[in-house]
Design an enzyme around this catalytic site. Structure first.
Site, PDB file in Angstrom:
ATOM      1  N   TYR A 289       0.856  -1.196   0.000  1.00  0.00           N
ATOM      2  CA  TYR A 289       0.000   0.000   0.000  1.00  0.00           C
ATOM      3  C   TYR A 289       0.881   1.231   0.000  1.00  0.00           C
ATOM      4  O   TYR A 289       1.848   1.304   0.768  1.00  0.00           O
ATOM      5  CB  TYR A 289      -0.903   0.027   1.238  1.00  0.00           C
ATOM      6  CG  TYR A 289      -2.353   0.218   0.854  1.00  0.00           C
ATOM      7  CD1 TYR A 289      -2.752   1.380   0.208  1.00  0.00           C
ATOM      8  CD2 TYR A 289      -3.297  -0.777   1.087  1.00  0.00           C
ATOM      9  CE1 TYR A 289      -4.073   1.542  -0.184  1.00  0.00           C
ATOM     10  CE2 TYR A 289      -4.616  -0.608   0.696  1.00  0.00           C
ATOM     11  CZ  TYR A 289      -5.000   0.549   0.053  1.00  0.00           C
ATOM     12  OH  TYR A 289      -6.283   0.722  -0.343  1.00  0.00           O
TER      13      TYR A 289
ATOM     14  N   GLU B  54      -0.195   5.049  -0.435  1.00  0.00           N
ATOM     15  CA  GLU B  54      -0.917   6.312  -0.717  1.00  0.00           C
ATOM     16  C   GLU B  54       0.063   7.466  -0.642  1.00  0.00           C
ATOM     17  O   GLU B  54       0.936   7.500   0.241  1.00  0.00           O
ATOM     18  CB  GLU B  54      -2.017   6.533   0.319  1.00  0.00           C
ATOM     19  CG  GLU B  54      -3.279   5.755   0.031  1.00  0.00           C
ATOM     20  CD  GLU B  54      -4.395   6.125   1.001  1.00  0.00           C
ATOM     21  OE1 GLU B  54      -4.167   6.931   1.910  1.00  0.00           O
ATOM     22  OE2 GLU B  54      -5.497   5.582   0.842  1.00  0.00           O
TER      23      GLU B  54
ATOM     24  N   ASP C 194      -5.526  14.323 -25.049  1.00  0.00           N
ATOM     25  CA  ASP C 194      -5.731  12.939 -24.632  1.00  0.00           C
ATOM     26  C   ASP C 194      -5.033  12.060 -25.663  1.00  0.00           C
ATOM     27  O   ASP C 194      -5.618  11.671 -26.669  1.00  0.00           O
ATOM     28  CB  ASP C 194      -7.224  12.619 -24.540  1.00  0.00           C
ATOM     29  CG  ASP C 194      -7.451  11.185 -24.046  1.00  0.00           C
ATOM     30  OD1 ASP C 194      -6.453  10.461 -23.862  1.00  0.00           O
ATOM     31  OD2 ASP C 194      -8.620  10.798 -23.856  1.00  0.00           O
TER      32      ASP C 194
ATOM     33  N   THR D 139      -2.682   6.608 -22.019  1.00  0.00           N
ATOM     34  CA  THR D 139      -2.625   5.248 -21.486  1.00  0.00           C
ATOM     35  C   THR D 139      -1.203   4.732 -21.680  1.00  0.00           C
ATOM     36  O   THR D 139      -0.448   5.245 -22.507  1.00  0.00           O
ATOM     37  CB  THR D 139      -3.592   4.302 -22.227  1.00  0.00           C
ATOM     38  OG1 THR D 139      -3.348   4.417 -23.630  1.00  0.00           O
ATOM     39  CG2 THR D 139      -5.036   4.651 -21.951  1.00  0.00           C
TER      40      THR D 139
ATOM     41  N   LYS E 264      -1.085   0.845 -24.912  1.00  0.00           N
ATOM     42  CA  LYS E 264      -1.388   0.665 -26.341  1.00  0.00           C
ATOM     43  C   LYS E 264      -0.062   0.505 -27.089  1.00  0.00           C
ATOM     44  O   LYS E 264       0.670  -0.415 -26.784  1.00  0.00           O
ATOM     45  CB  LYS E 264      -2.244   1.828 -26.829  1.00  0.00           C
ATOM     46  CG  LYS E 264      -3.606   1.874 -26.099  1.00  0.00           C
ATOM     47  CD  LYS E 264      -4.532   2.895 -26.693  1.00  0.00           C
ATOM     48  CE  LYS E 264      -5.923   2.822 -26.115  1.00  0.00           C
ATOM     49  NZ  LYS E 264      -6.072   3.389 -24.760  1.00  0.00           N
TER      50      LYS E 264
ATOM     51  N   ARG F 239      -1.485  -2.119 -18.337  1.00  0.00           N
ATOM     52  CA  ARG F 239      -2.716  -1.337 -18.440  1.00  0.00           C
ATOM     53  C   ARG F 239      -2.661  -0.236 -17.387  1.00  0.00           C
ATOM     54  O   ARG F 239      -2.440  -0.489 -16.203  1.00  0.00           O
ATOM     55  CB  ARG F 239      -3.933  -2.224 -18.183  1.00  0.00           C
ATOM     56  CG  ARG F 239      -3.986  -3.463 -19.056  1.00  0.00           C
ATOM     57  CD  ARG F 239      -5.371  -4.004 -19.118  1.00  0.00           C
ATOM     58  NE  ARG F 239      -6.207  -3.062 -19.826  1.00  0.00           N
ATOM     59  CZ  ARG F 239      -6.232  -2.910 -21.163  1.00  0.00           C
ATOM     60  NH1 ARG F 239      -5.458  -3.663 -21.921  1.00  0.00           N
ATOM     61  NH2 ARG F 239      -6.997  -2.029 -21.723  1.00  0.00           N
TER      62      ARG F 239
HETATM   63  C1  LIG Z   1      -8.519   8.610 -26.372  1.00  0.00           C
HETATM   64  C2  LIG Z   1      -8.739   7.716 -25.193  1.00  0.00           C
HETATM   65  N1  LIG Z   1      -8.939   8.258 -23.988  1.00  0.00           N
HETATM   66  C3  LIG Z   1      -9.141   7.511 -22.894  1.00  0.00           C
HETATM   67  C4  LIG Z   1      -9.145   6.126 -22.987  1.00  0.00           C
HETATM   68  C5  LIG Z   1      -9.452   5.342 -21.731  1.00  0.00           C
HETATM   69  O1  LIG Z   1      -8.497   4.432 -21.359  1.00  0.00           O
HETATM   70  P1  LIG Z   1      -8.906   3.247 -20.346  1.00  0.00           P
HETATM   71  O2  LIG Z   1      -9.647   2.244 -21.140  1.00  0.00           O
HETATM   72  O3  LIG Z   1      -7.564   2.762 -19.850  1.00  0.00           O
HETATM   73  O4  LIG Z   1      -9.715   3.857 -19.256  1.00  0.00           O
HETATM   74  C6  LIG Z   1      -8.952   5.513 -24.223  1.00  0.00           C
HETATM   75  C7  LIG Z   1      -8.976   4.049 -24.325  1.00  0.00           C
HETATM   76  O5  LIG Z   1      -8.969   3.460 -25.339  1.00  0.00           O
HETATM   77  C8  LIG Z   1      -8.730   6.330 -25.355  1.00  0.00           C
HETATM   78  O6  LIG Z   1      -8.538   5.798 -26.563  1.00  0.00           O
END
Ligand SMILES: Cc1ncc(COP(=O)(O)O)c(C=O)c1O
Length: 419
Positions: free
Chosen positions: A65, A67, A211, A237, A240, A246
């Site tokens: 743990y 935090e 994003d 993320t 990918k 993950r």
């Molecule tokens: C552009 C985008 N944002 C956010 C996410 C969310 O990721 P997660 O599935 O790990 O929550 C994804 C997932 O494919 C994504 O393609």
């Protein structure tokens, strides 16, 4: 050059131990490993992590743990896991040239949530790519916290070109004066013009949130432009093209570091998952190597050949091709919609996604080349896959014949050789 992973014995040992203790669950693990090794993984969001990443994920760091942040934890005994998190942060900063990195987000969605928490208040207006045009759930879906807590205004892609309509973005930003503009997509196959988004954000007084969940691995490998110099906050993320565990991460300038950190913990998350953070550190280390640069460029080269092959076979490839690992295409010219096509491909052992088509009723297909490229497949295999997919839809290859071809192809490129 093969970019396949070598299987290390500790992974095999772990499975053997599980087989003895919990055969029922071991069957599930082995069944999934077999599925992954004998079918074709063309889901654009998936990849095969290295045995080193898997080893970190399955390590005793999972027990801890922690935090808080390194040097400032709410729990005792964190001195060793602190080293893992510092390594992950430093490696992420160096890899992406960012002043600050937060590596604790449990997922891409958690990272987006933290970016919003750092910069916005409930009720704020946000501009993002509409969901039907490739926006993610966290970009304003009414089924998601984003659509419930913020006023999302969607922009779109041009009906003819399929490219982001930057003039529409500018016009909407001028009209709605959003607090933030989000750029990023689950299905956009082209590079995003981050400099232009920055210009529009500056003109209208908005934050820019990138994003970059999909392209971040290409950015790491120098095969796609980086949002880091332009966005106030980059969320991504790690699983990918980047080929890590993950999870999610955030990058920002020093001036937003504290707000971003506090938005992750304690605002949106509790204890950090130290095994995943260690695995992220491993992945960032791998992504800094010349081999990963070669991999990222091969991912794009493969996607270009696959897109060209699909177009030559009659698929309507969105934007006419790709700059990235990702392709979206409408199979309608071959007489089926995306959903039906996905089912036919699945029977043949080809795993891919449906996706909305921006200006159509029926669904299209989304394909990616991150996973097969990790397996060592190259342009000849991509060309063959395009012909195979078209053959399946035209009925020229029966599903048994296609399944056999897929099995043979996958068998030549095992994701974990030696198993
Ligand atoms: C552009 C985008 N944002 C956010 C996410 C969310 O990721 P997660 O599935 O790990 O929550 C994804 C997932 O494919 C994504 O393609």
């Amino acid at each position: 050059m093969s970019v396949s992973h070598a299987l290390e014995s500790d992974v095999a040992d772990g499975v053997d131990m599980l087989r003895r203790q919990d055969p029922e669950l071991a069957e599930v693990l082995l069944g999934e490993a077999q599925r992954q090794a004998t079918t074709l993984q063309l889901i654009a969001a998936e990849n095969f992590t290295s045995p080193a990443v898997l080893a970190a994920l399955g390590s005793p760091l999972a027990n801890k743990y922690a935090e808080g942040y390194p040097g400032a934890r709410y729990h005792g005994g964190c001195e060793i896991v602190d080293v893992a998190e510092r390594l992950a942060v430093e490696r992420a900063r160096a890899l992406f040239g960012a002043e600050h990195a937060n590596v604790q987000s449990h997922s891409g969605s958690s990272a987006v949530l933290a970016a919003y928490a750092a910069l916005l208040r409930p009720g704020d207006t946000v501009l993002a790519l509409g969901l039907a045009h490739g926006g993610h759930l966290t970009h304003g879906s009414s089924a998601n916290f984003s659509g419930r807590w913020f006023e999302f205004v969607p922009y779109g892609v041009d009906a003819e070109s399929g490219l982001i309509d930057y003039e529409q973005v500018r016009a909407l930003a001028r009209t709605h004066r959003p607090k933030a503009i989000v750029c990023g997509s689950i299905a956009y196959p082209r590079h995003i013009d981050y400099a232009l988004f920055r210009e529009i954000a500056d003109e209208t007084g908005a934050y820019l949130i990138a994003d970059a969940a999909h392209p971040i691995g290409l950015v790491a490998g120098g095969a796609a432009p980086s949002p880091v110099p332009y966005a106030d906050v980059v969320c991504a993320t790690t699983h990918k093209v980047l080929r890590g565990p993950r999870g999610g991460m955030l990058l920002c300038g020093a001036e937003l570091a504290e707000r971003v950190d506090r938005a992750v913990f304690p605002f949106t998350q509790g204890g950090a998952q130290m095994h995943t953070i260690a695995a992220k550190a491993v992945a960032f280390g791998e992504a800094a190597t010349p081999a990963f640069t070669a991999y990222a460029h091969q991912v794009v080269a493969n996607a270009r050949v696959l897109a060209a092959g699909l177009a030559a076979e009659g698929f309507a490839v969105t934007t006419g091709g790709t700059d990235t690992h990702l392709i979206t295409a409408d199979p309608a010219p071959l007489g089926v919609d995306g959903r039906t096509a996905r089912g036919l491909f699945s029977a043949a052992g080809v795993v891919l996604d449906c996706c909305p088509l921006p200006h159509g009723e029926a669904r299209g297909l989304r394909l990616g080349t991150a996973a097969p490229t990790t397996q060592g497949m190259g342009e000849p295999e991509m060309a063959r896959i395009a012909v195979l997919l078209a053959g399946v839809l035209r009925g020229a290859v029966g599903s048994a014949g296609a399944r056999e071809e897929v099995r043979e192809l996958a068998g030549r490129f095992p994701p974990y050789p030696g198993r």
